[in-house]
Scaffold this motif. Sequence first.
Motif, PDB file in Angstrom:
ATOM      1  N   GLN A  26       0.850  -1.191   0.000  1.00  0.00           N
ATOM      2  CA  GLN A  26       0.000   0.000   0.000  1.00  0.00           C
ATOM      3  C   GLN A  26       0.882   1.236   0.000  1.00  0.00           C
ATOM      4  O   GLN A  26       1.866   1.310   0.741  1.00  0.00           O
ATOM      5  CB  GLN A  26      -0.901   0.003   1.227  1.00  0.00           C
ATOM      6  N   VAL A  27       0.520   2.244  -0.800  1.00  0.00           N
ATOM      7  CA  VAL A  27       1.270   3.490  -0.861  1.00  0.00           C
ATOM      8  C   VAL A  27       0.948   4.304   0.385  1.00  0.00           C
ATOM      9  O   VAL A  27      -0.210   4.647   0.639  1.00  0.00           O
ATOM     10  CB  VAL A  27       0.924   4.285  -2.137  1.00  0.00           C
ATOM     11  N   ILE A  28       1.975   4.599   1.180  1.00  0.00           N
ATOM     12  CA  ILE A  28       1.805   5.385   2.398  1.00  0.00           C
ATOM     13  C   ILE A  28       1.973   6.869   2.100  1.00  0.00           C
ATOM     14  O   ILE A  28       1.194   7.694   2.548  1.00  0.00           O
ATOM     15  CB  ILE A  28       2.837   4.969   3.467  1.00  0.00           C
ATOM     16  N   VAL A  40       8.411   9.320 -13.502  1.00  0.00           N
ATOM     17  CA  VAL A  40       8.447   8.300 -12.462  1.00  0.00           C
ATOM     18  C   VAL A  40       8.192   8.980 -11.120  1.00  0.00           C
ATOM     19  O   VAL A  40       8.705  10.061 -10.853  1.00  0.00           O
ATOM     20  CB  VAL A  40       9.809   7.571 -12.451  1.00  0.00           C
ATOM     21  N   THR A  41       7.388   8.353 -10.278  1.00  0.00           N
ATOM     22  CA  THR A  41       7.080   8.892  -8.955  1.00  0.00           C
ATOM     23  C   THR A  41       7.703   8.000  -7.895  1.00  0.00           C
ATOM     24  O   THR A  41       7.578   6.779  -7.965  1.00  0.00           O
ATOM     25  CB  THR A  41       5.556   8.953  -8.741  1.00  0.00           C
ATOM     26  N   LYS A  65      -1.429   7.573  -6.310  1.00  0.00           N
ATOM     27  CA  LYS A  65      -1.792   8.436  -5.197  1.00  0.00           C
ATOM     28  C   LYS A  65      -1.721   7.629  -3.912  1.00  0.00           C
ATOM     29  O   LYS A  65      -1.542   6.421  -3.942  1.00  0.00           O
ATOM     30  CB  LYS A  65      -3.178   9.042  -5.390  1.00  0.00           C
ATOM     31  N   GLU A  66      -1.853   8.294  -2.771  1.00  0.00           N
ATOM     32  CA  GLU A  66      -1.790   7.609  -1.485  1.00  0.00           C
ATOM     33  C   GLU A  66      -2.936   6.606  -1.366  1.00  0.00           C
ATOM     34  O   GLU A  66      -4.012   6.806  -1.918  1.00  0.00           O
ATOM     35  CB  GLU A  66      -1.850   8.615  -0.339  1.00  0.00           C
ATOM     36  N   ASN A  67      -2.682   5.530  -0.646  1.00  0.00           N
ATOM     37  CA  ASN A  67      -3.611   4.423  -0.388  1.00  0.00           C
ATOM     38  C   ASN A  67      -3.852   3.530  -1.599  1.00  0.00           C
ATOM     39  O   ASN A  67      -4.691   2.643  -1.528  1.00  0.00           O
ATOM     40  CB  ASN A  67      -4.946   4.916   0.176  1.00  0.00           C
ATOM     41  N   ASP A  68      -3.144   3.744  -2.713  1.00  0.00           N
ATOM     42  CA  ASP A  68      -3.223   2.809  -3.841  1.00  0.00           C
ATOM     43  C   ASP A  68      -2.522   1.513  -3.459  1.00  0.00           C
ATOM     44  O   ASP A  68      -1.606   1.505  -2.628  1.00  0.00           O
ATOM     45  CB  ASP A  68      -2.555   3.391  -5.091  1.00  0.00           C
TER      46      ASP A  68
END
Length: 83
Positions: A26-28, A40-41, A65-68
Amino acid sequence: MSTAAKNVTKADEDAPVSTDSSKLAQVIKVIGRTGSRGGVTQVRTKILEDASERSIIRNVKGPIKENDILALMETEREARRLR
């Protein structure tokens, strides 16, 4: 094409695809954009399938984005920090 080559190709098509090697993360936090053109992110991710709540930094191409949730094929290597 020989008969043996056709048989090998047919056998490869019937082989099941293994999805066991990927781990969910999960993206924090979105850290920033990187790459020569900003395509690139860099993100901090939390490995969901790990009991130790481990987090690593990864580079992601495309919109994020966050939570992805990401499916990571490899979780041992970490991206270098942005400068």
